[in-house]
Design an enzyme around this catalytic site. Structure first.
Site, PDB file in Angstrom:
ATOM      1  N   CYS A  46      35.570  46.178  19.112  1.00  0.00           N
ATOM      2  CA  CYS A  46      35.141  47.081  18.029  1.00  0.00           C
ATOM      3  C   CYS A  46      33.748  47.622  18.307  1.00  0.00           C
ATOM      4  CB  CYS A  46      35.147  46.352  16.688  1.00  0.00           C
ATOM      5  SG  CYS A  46      36.745  45.655  16.249  1.00  0.00           S
TER       6      CYS A  46
HETATM    7  C1  BEZ Z   1      37.432  42.834  19.089  1.00  0.00           C
HETATM    8  O1  BEZ Z   1      37.106  43.844  18.476  1.00  0.00           O
HETATM    9  O2  BEZ Z   1      36.896  42.517  20.120  1.00  0.00           O
HETATM   10  C2  BEZ Z   1      38.519  41.966  18.583  1.00  0.00           C
HETATM   11  C3  BEZ Z   1      38.757  41.857  17.227  1.00  0.00           C
HETATM   12  C4  BEZ Z   1      39.759  41.033  16.779  1.00  0.00           C
HETATM   13  C5  BEZ Z   1      40.539  40.327  17.692  1.00  0.00           C
HETATM   14  C6  BEZ Z   1      40.326  40.472  19.047  1.00  0.00           C
HETATM   15  C7  BEZ Z   1      39.309  41.290  19.493  1.00  0.00           C
END
Ligand code: BEZ
Length: 213
Positions: A46
């Site tokens: 994200c």
């Molecule tokens: C991420 O944004 O890195 C992420 C968020 C939830 C689960 C796995 C990765």
């Protein structure tokens, strides 16, 4: 609330965000909009997604698109995370992030898929046109970051095909040849709409230079 489909009116809402309270439809005004959800703040994928989106600000502006992000985290969490995004992605987050602790927007846009996660929003994108109709819905798994150049490409296609009797073929990008809608068969109409001419490979498969270039 039934599942949203293409062509439905994007649900309106009033919700807190990193820049204050937002009334969605009035905030959009006459712009196109992208509402994109992400699973959680302070997560690696994200962080890169929001950084890339911030860096593409000029591209969104050129296309008259307003961008807004959402996760179930709070405004104070978003504000702390924005500092990290700016620092680690060498950018300035220049779009609001909605909080959704009360799940109001998540329910309206069906952003929690319980078989993926019972608590976090999925990675969805809703593209909304100036009449507030939903024109694209994408949903990615948490483990896969989205390609924001693809989202710009779809917006280019939507904005082109809105005003010209064409569609865009596989892997099309702005400037490439496009296909003429099969419904256009009258020779005079073809001549007036496609003065640059066209190549007919099959009666239903006709390529023409992009009309607005
Ligand atoms: C991420 O944004 O890195 C992420 C968020 C939830 C689960 C796995 C990765």
């Amino acid at each position: 609330m039934a599942t949203l489909r293409l062509g439905d009116t994007a649900p309106d809402f009033i919700q807190e965000s990193s820049i204050g309270v937002i009334g969605f439809h009035s905030w959009l005004g006459n712009s196109w909009g992208i509402l994109f959800s992400h699973p959680a703040d302070f997560t690696p994928v994200c962080t890169t997604e929001l950084g890339v989106t911030a860096k593409l600000a000029d591209e969104f502006k050129k296309r008259n698109v307003k961008v807004i992000a959402l996760s179930v985290d709070s405004v104070s969490s978003h504000l702390g995370w924005i500092k990290d995004i700016n620092e680690t992605q060498s950018t300035v987050v220049n779009f609001p992030i909605l909080e959704d602790a009360d799940r109001k927007v998540s329910v309206l846009y069906d952003l929690i898929h319980p078989n993926a996660s019972t608590t976090n929003t999925v990675r969805s994108v809703h593209v909304i046109d100036p009449s507030k109709k939903i024109r694209l819905i994408l949903t990615y798994p948490a483990s896969t970051g989205r390609n924001f150049h693809e989202i710009l490409r779809v917006i280019d296609s939507l904005q082109l095909t809105e005003y010209h009797s064409v569609a865009t073929p596989a892997n099309w990008k702005d400037g490439d040849d496009v296909v003429i809608l099969p419904s256009i068969t009258d020779p005079d109409e073809l001549l007036s709409k496609f003065p640059k001419g066209f190549r007919s490979i099959k009666p239903y498969l006709r390529f023409t230079p992009q009309p607005n270039k």
